[in-house]
Structure formats: structure tokens, C-alpha cells
Design a protein around this motif. Structure first.
Motif, PDB file in Angstrom:
ATOM      1  N   LYS A   1       0.848  -1.062   0.036  1.00 24.15           N
ATOM      2  CA  LYS A   1       0.083  -0.077  -0.088  1.00 24.15           C
ATOM      3  C   LYS A   1       0.639   1.210   0.055  1.00 24.15           C
ATOM      4  O   LYS A   1       1.963   1.142   0.305  1.00 24.15           O
ATOM      5  CB  LYS A   1      -0.776  -0.097   1.222  1.00 24.15           C
ATOM      6  N   ASP A   2       0.296   2.556  -0.410  1.00 24.62           N
ATOM      7  CA  ASP A   2       0.998   3.552  -0.495  1.00 24.62           C
ATOM      8  C   ASP A   2       1.823   4.018   0.617  1.00 24.62           C
ATOM      9  O   ASP A   2       2.873   4.153   0.646  1.00 24.62           O
ATOM     10  CB  ASP A   2      -0.020   4.964  -0.884  1.00 24.62           C
ATOM     11  N   ASP A   3       1.214   3.949   1.676  1.00 20.61           N
ATOM     12  CA  ASP A   3       1.963   4.358   3.157  1.00 20.61           C
ATOM     13  C   ASP A   3       2.990   3.402   3.375  1.00 20.61           C
ATOM     14  O   ASP A   3       4.189   3.989   3.869  1.00 20.61           O
ATOM     15  CB  ASP A   3       0.879   4.341   4.321  1.00 20.61           C
ATOM     16  N   LEU A   4       2.942   2.094   3.139  1.00 22.42           N
ATOM     17  CA  LEU A   4       3.894   1.208   3.373  1.00 22.42           C
ATOM     18  C   LEU A   4       5.352   1.469   2.469  1.00 22.42           C
ATOM     19  O   LEU A   4       6.264   1.466   2.809  1.00 22.42           O
ATOM     20  CB  LEU A   4       3.381  -0.457   3.186  1.00 22.42           C
TER      21      LEU A   4
ATOM     22  N   LYS B   1       6.032   4.218   0.932  1.00 23.49           N
ATOM     23  CA  LYS B   1       6.785   5.347   1.337  1.00 23.49           C
ATOM     24  C   LYS B   1       7.499   5.100   2.691  1.00 23.49           C
ATOM     25  O   LYS B   1       8.697   5.559   2.784  1.00 23.49           O
ATOM     26  CB  LYS B   1       5.730   6.613   1.851  1.00 23.49           C
ATOM     27  N   ASP B   2       7.208   4.653   3.712  1.00 23.74           N
ATOM     28  CA  ASP B   2       7.799   4.086   4.845  1.00 23.74           C
ATOM     29  C   ASP B   2       8.984   3.302   4.513  1.00 23.74           C
ATOM     30  O   ASP B   2      10.059   3.407   5.141  1.00 23.74           O
ATOM     31  CB  ASP B   2       6.789   3.362   5.937  1.00 23.74           C
TER      32      ASP B   2
ATOM     33  N   THR C   1      12.942  13.239   3.374  1.00 24.80           N
ATOM     34  CA  THR C   1      11.698  13.225   2.759  1.00 24.80           C
ATOM     35  C   THR C   1      11.516  12.454   1.711  1.00 24.80           C
ATOM     36  O   THR C   1      12.338  12.224   0.743  1.00 24.80           O
ATOM     37  CB  THR C   1      11.093  14.484   2.640  1.00 24.80           C
TER      38      THR C   1
ATOM     39  N   ASP D   1       8.159  12.139  -1.186  1.00 21.84           N
ATOM     40  CA  ASP D   1       6.810  12.468  -1.696  1.00 21.84           C
ATOM     41  C   ASP D   1       6.575  11.303  -2.704  1.00 21.84           C
ATOM     42  O   ASP D   1       7.310  11.118  -3.558  1.00 21.84           O
ATOM     43  CB  ASP D   1       6.813  13.883  -2.401  1.00 21.84           C
TER      44      ASP D   1
ATOM     45  N   GLU E   1       3.318  10.052  -5.125  1.00 23.17           N
ATOM     46  CA  GLU E   1       2.001  10.420  -5.822  1.00 23.17           C
ATOM     47  C   GLU E   1       1.403   9.075  -6.884  1.00 23.17           C
ATOM     48  O   GLU E   1       2.349   8.641  -7.642  1.00 23.17           O
ATOM     49  CB  GLU E   1       2.298  11.637  -6.902  1.00 23.17           C
ATOM     50  N   ASN E   2       0.331   8.701  -6.529  1.00 27.61           N
ATOM     51  CA  ASN E   2      -0.461   7.971  -7.568  1.00 27.61           C
ATOM     52  C   ASN E   2      -0.639   8.251  -8.985  1.00 27.61           C
ATOM     53  O   ASN E   2      -0.747   9.446  -9.003  1.00 27.61           O
ATOM     54  CB  ASN E   2      -1.544   7.332  -6.921  1.00 27.61           C
TER      55      ASN E   2
ATOM     56  N   TYR F   1       3.573   4.903  -9.587  1.00 25.73           N
ATOM     57  CA  TYR F   1       3.753   6.192  -8.680  1.00 25.73           C
ATOM     58  C   TYR F   1       4.926   7.046  -9.408  1.00 25.73           C
ATOM     59  O   TYR F   1       5.928   6.462 -10.193  1.00 25.73           O
ATOM     60  CB  TYR F   1       4.329   5.461  -7.260  1.00 25.73           C
TER      61      TYR F   1
END
Length: 209
Positions: A85-88, A90-91, A118, A120, A122-123, A143
Motif C-alpha cells: 500500500k502507498d503508506d507502506l 513510502k515508509d 523526505t 513524496d 504520488e499515484n 507512482y
């Protein structure tokens, strides 16, 4: 270049499984280096993704003056859990690059705080960035990312990396493919990166023309 990179990682305790005597999982020009790393890597043991990372490095990977400096493609071949998933994503990327920088610098730049890096993300719709000579697998998520960090190998200076990512599931594995470069996406090196990606998709996953 590749020996310098591998040596640097080994010296900071990273466990690398060199692919020098085996066929690379990613097909690239002969001038590109390559490695395979177990996930989670030694420099970022807190990552939750498990599997293997196959990497191909552009010839100028460690040459700060090169137009292919810190340019490479990699694929994570992963266990089916956790879901990408997106948050995973990124993390996990932040854990990866923060750990890599910390390990390579090894205290040489105490002023560098990896927690300030950082990412960033984006889908995009798959058609906005589809394979140039085929199509992505069904269910692919696409992404565009921008990572700000301190490049620890050659310059030890702030750097922004443009990152294109595709994720999909096939069989009992999850896949994450990334093309990485500080060059803008209009630079010609991206066509080479996309070719490596598309060849992997057609050859390894048996899709495309």
C-alpha cells in the motif's frame, strides 16, 4: 565503481549476495553493474519487506560529474505479505535510504540527520506511464516519487532523486520495480531505465509483445 559500492556496503556491515558469476535478473547494457541484496538489508533491518532486491547500476553511478550519477534500476521480489500500500511503500523507502546513508557515512557527517529525509509519493493512472513496448501487468499501481536525502558515497551532499515505481502481484509474490535518477524525467537516461524495466516485465513475467 561497482567494487567501490560493494566494498563500501560490506565495510558498514551490509550483507550483499553478489551476482557477478550468475545471470543478472535485470537485463541491461554490459557497461552496467549489478548486485543482488537480501531484504531486509543489513543497513535497514527495520524494513518489513522480505525477499530479494536485484539492481543494475548505470556506468556513472559513483561519478558525481557523470550524467548518469546515482542512476539505477531495481526490482524487489517479495513475499506476498505485507500488501504494498502507498503508506507502506513510502515508509519502507525512507527506512531504506535513511539506513543506507547512516551506514555508509558511519559517523563521518554528524550534522546529517536522516530523519529529515523526505519522500513524496504520488499515484498515477497506469496508462500515464505504461511500458514503452508493452503493458504493465493487470492490477499494476504506478507512482512518481521524489526523495530528498544526503548522497553518502561520492559527494556527501544533499541530493534529490526522481523515482518511478510500479507495483503488482503475480502468483504468490509481490513485485516493486523502481527507476531512479537525479536527472529530470525528460533526460534520455530514462529511456534506458524504461528499457531495463520493460525487458524484465516481458522476460520474467512473460507479458507484452
Amino acid at each position: 565503481m561497482l567494487r567501490y559500492l560493494a566494498l563500501s556496503l560490506v565495510l558498514v556491515g551490509t550483507l550483499l549476495a553478489a551476482d557477478e558469476s550468475a545471470e543478472f535478473k535485470l537485463v541491461a547494457p554490459d557497461s552496467w553493474g549489478g548486485e543482488t541484496i537480501s531484504l531486509p538489508p543489513g543497513f535497514a533491518p527495520e524494513m518489513t519487506l522480505k525477499g530479494e532486491e536485484h539492481i543494475r547500476f548505470a556506468p556513472g553511478m559513483m561519478k558525481a560529474s557523470s550524467d548518469t550519477f546515482f542512476t539505477y534500476a531495481f526490482v524487489f521480489e517479495l513475499e506476498k505479505k505485507p500488501e504494498l500500500k502507498d503508506d507502506l511503500i513510502k515508509d519502507e523507502f525512507l527506512k531504506y535510504y535513511r539506513g543506507l546513508c547512516t551506514a555508509v557515512l558511519n559517523g563521518a557527517r554528524p550534522d546529517v540527520d536522516p530523519e529529515k529525509f523526505t519522500f513524496d509519493l504520488e499515484n498515477e493512472e497506469p496508462d500515464a506511464n505504461k511500458a514503452e513496448d508493452g503493458s504493465f501487468p493487470a492490477g499494476t499501481h504506478v507512482y512518481q516519487g521524489k526523495l530528498t536525502w544526503v548522497e553518502p558515497f561520492a559527494t556527501r551532499a544533499p541530493q534529490t532523486l526522481n523515482i518511478e515505481i510500479q507495483t503488482w502481484t503475480s502468483g504468490n509474490r509481490n513485485y516493486l520495480f523502481a527507476c531512479v535518477s537525479p536527472q529530470t524525467r525528460k533526460a534520455k537516461i530514462w529511456k534506458e531505465l524504461h528499457k531495463i524495466r520493460d525487458t524484465y516485465l516481458k522476460g520474467h513475467l512473460k507479458i507484452g509483445p
